[in-house]
Write an enzyme that holds these catalytic residues in place. Structure first.
Site, short mmCIF file in Angstrom:
data_model
loop_
_atom_site.label_atom_id
_atom_site.label_comp_id
_atom_site.label_asym_id
_atom_site.label_seq_id
_atom_site.Cartn_x
_atom_site.Cartn_y
_atom_site.Cartn_z
N LEU A 31 8.85 -5.07 -12.08
CA LEU A 31 8.78 -5.30 -10.68
C LEU A 31 9.82 -5.61 -10.01
O LEU A 31 10.67 -6.25 -10.35
CB LEU A 31 7.58 -6.46 -10.60
CG LEU A 31 6.19 -6.37 -11.16
CD1 LEU A 31 5.25 -7.37 -11.01
CD2 LEU A 31 5.66 -4.94 -11.09
N HIS A 32 9.95 -5.11 -8.72
CA HIS A 32 11.18 -5.14 -7.92
C HIS A 32 10.61 -5.65 -6.53
O HIS A 32 9.39 -5.67 -6.28
CB HIS A 32 11.71 -4.07 -7.91
CG HIS A 32 11.40 -2.74 -7.70
ND1 HIS A 32 10.35 -2.46 -6.64
CD2 HIS A 32 10.91 -1.71 -8.41
CE1 HIS A 32 9.84 -1.27 -6.72
NE2 HIS A 32 10.25 -0.60 -7.95
N HIS A 35 7.57 -3.87 -5.26
CA HIS A 35 6.09 -4.49 -5.72
C HIS A 35 6.05 -5.66 -5.08
O HIS A 35 4.76 -6.05 -4.64
CB HIS A 35 6.33 -4.69 -7.12
CG HIS A 35 6.52 -3.26 -8.15
ND1 HIS A 35 7.58 -3.03 -8.70
CD2 HIS A 35 5.56 -2.40 -8.27
CE1 HIS A 35 7.43 -2.12 -9.30
NE2 HIS A 35 6.12 -1.62 -8.99
N LYS A 150 6.08 5.38 -1.67
CA LYS A 150 6.97 6.17 -2.18
C LYS A 150 6.58 7.29 -3.28
O LYS A 150 6.87 8.31 -3.19
CB LYS A 150 8.13 5.27 -3.14
CG LYS A 150 9.34 6.02 -3.51
CD LYS A 150 10.22 5.01 -4.27
CE LYS A 150 9.75 4.89 -5.64
NZ LYS A 150 9.82 6.20 -6.51
N ASP A 151 5.36 6.77 -3.79
CA ASP A 151 4.76 7.84 -4.83
C ASP A 151 3.55 8.48 -3.84
O ASP A 151 2.31 8.22 -4.18
CB ASP A 151 3.96 7.08 -5.78
CG ASP A 151 5.31 6.66 -6.80
OD1 ASP A 151 6.10 7.44 -7.28
OD2 ASP A 151 5.40 5.27 -6.85
N VAL A 177 9.92 0.86 0.50
CA VAL A 177 11.01 -0.15 0.77
C VAL A 177 12.46 0.36 0.24
O VAL A 177 12.50 0.81 -0.68
CB VAL A 177 10.74 -1.69 -0.13
CG1 VAL A 177 11.74 -2.63 -0.14
CG2 VAL A 177 9.33 -2.24 0.44
N SER A 186 13.20 1.41 -6.63
CA SER A 186 12.60 2.23 -7.83
C SER A 186 12.85 1.49 -9.02
O SER A 186 13.94 1.02 -9.21
CB SER A 186 12.83 3.77 -7.59
OG SER A 186 12.32 4.29 -9.03
#
Ligand code: PAF
Length: 286
Positions: A31-32, A35, A150-151, A177, A186
């Site tokens: 997670l980043h 997320h 993003k996806d 983001v 990502s």
């Protein structure tokens, strides 16, 4: 926050927390900040009375290359800490055996939107996504679920799955983001060499300038070519696809077409072997 690893524990945790809305954020871990923004959006949507459920499950059925699954970063403790900090109530962290057993024979296949863009170069990927998300929907029974833009194709495919399989769930899109230099955040970014990390923001920069050209009247073909030319100049960069498509049907637009809005400019590009995706939505003019 309550962390559970089996379906049985998950059922028990949910039975003790029937608060609504129940908002699900499915993830594959590592997670980043991207997320974190999904989790915070979920907390906001659930409010103080609702319930936020996050899942961390590195889903093998959506990887069509064993090396890609192998190379995927695994950071379970940091993931749990981030979920807790973002206000998650229940964290579901099953392993593959728990999720799938070893004699699964049913699959979930979306037959149109999955065939283009990333689906063309990653056959079976969206079947794996649909399968695991359908299972999570059944296990968690959320009222709402959040997925990142993003996806973008994943979101479109899952919207179609929800529509066609009548899941009584509202899907919410969370904006991309970005790092300060424009690179979309990502889990794959940590695999970029320092050289490629410096080049990677060019992906978004090239999409931005081409989207502007399209707005000003460039053809679909010229718009996509502009992105390709800008990126092909960089060393170690290989293009998978650059396409302008309709944002709901994901159908390609004719190369000579001009001024078709709304549109989605999407690309997948390898930077030294690491495949990055990004996209820009080009809305209708009001
Ligand atoms: O976007 C992801 O991280 C995954 O594709 C998802 C939706 C969690 C399914 O494994």
């Amino acid at each position: 926050m309550r962390t559970v690893t089996t379906k049985r524990e998950l059922r028990a945790a949910l039975a003790q927390n029937e608060a609504t809305p129940r908002v699900l954020v499915p993830t594959m871990g590592a997670l980043h900040v991207g997320h974190a923004s999904l989790l915070r959006q979920a907390r906001e949507l659930a409010g103080t009375r609702g319930c936020v459920v996050a899942s961390v499950f590195l889903n093998p059925t959506q990887f069509n290359q064993a090396e890609d699954l192998e190379a995927y970063p695994r950071t379970p403790q940091q993931d749990a800490d981030l979920c807790e900090a973002c206000g998650v109530d229940i964290l579901f962290m099953p392993d593959a055996q728990q999720m799938y057993g070893d004699d699964r024979t049913v699959s979930v296949h979306e037959g149109e939107l999955s065939r283009t863009l990333c689906g063309a170069s990653r056959p079976g990927h969206f079947d794996g996504v649909c399968l695991v998300v359908a299972k999570l929907f059944n296990l968690v029974q959320p009222t709402d679920a959040i997925f990142g833009e993003k996806d973008y194709q994943q979101l479109a495919v899952l919207r179609r799955m929800v529509r066609d399989l009548d899941f009584p769930i509202t899907l919410h899109a969370a904006p991309i983001v970005r790092e300060k230099d424009g690179l979309a955040v990502s889990s794959r970014n940590v695999r970029l060499s320092s050289e490629c990390r410096k080049l990677a923001p060019q992906l978004y920069a090239s999409l931005q300038s081409a989207a502007e050209a399209y707005r000003r009247g460039a053809t679909v073909g010229a718009t996509c070519e502009q992105v390709k030319r800008q990126l092909e100049m960089l060393s170690g960069v290989k293009i998978d696809y650059v396409q302008l498509v309709h944002p709901v049907t994901l159908r390609s637009m004719a190369v000579e077409s001009v001024g078709e809005f709304p549109a989605l400019l999407a690309a997948a590009v390898f930077f030294g072997g690491v495949r990055l995706i990004d996209n820009i939505q080009i809305p209708s003019f009001s």
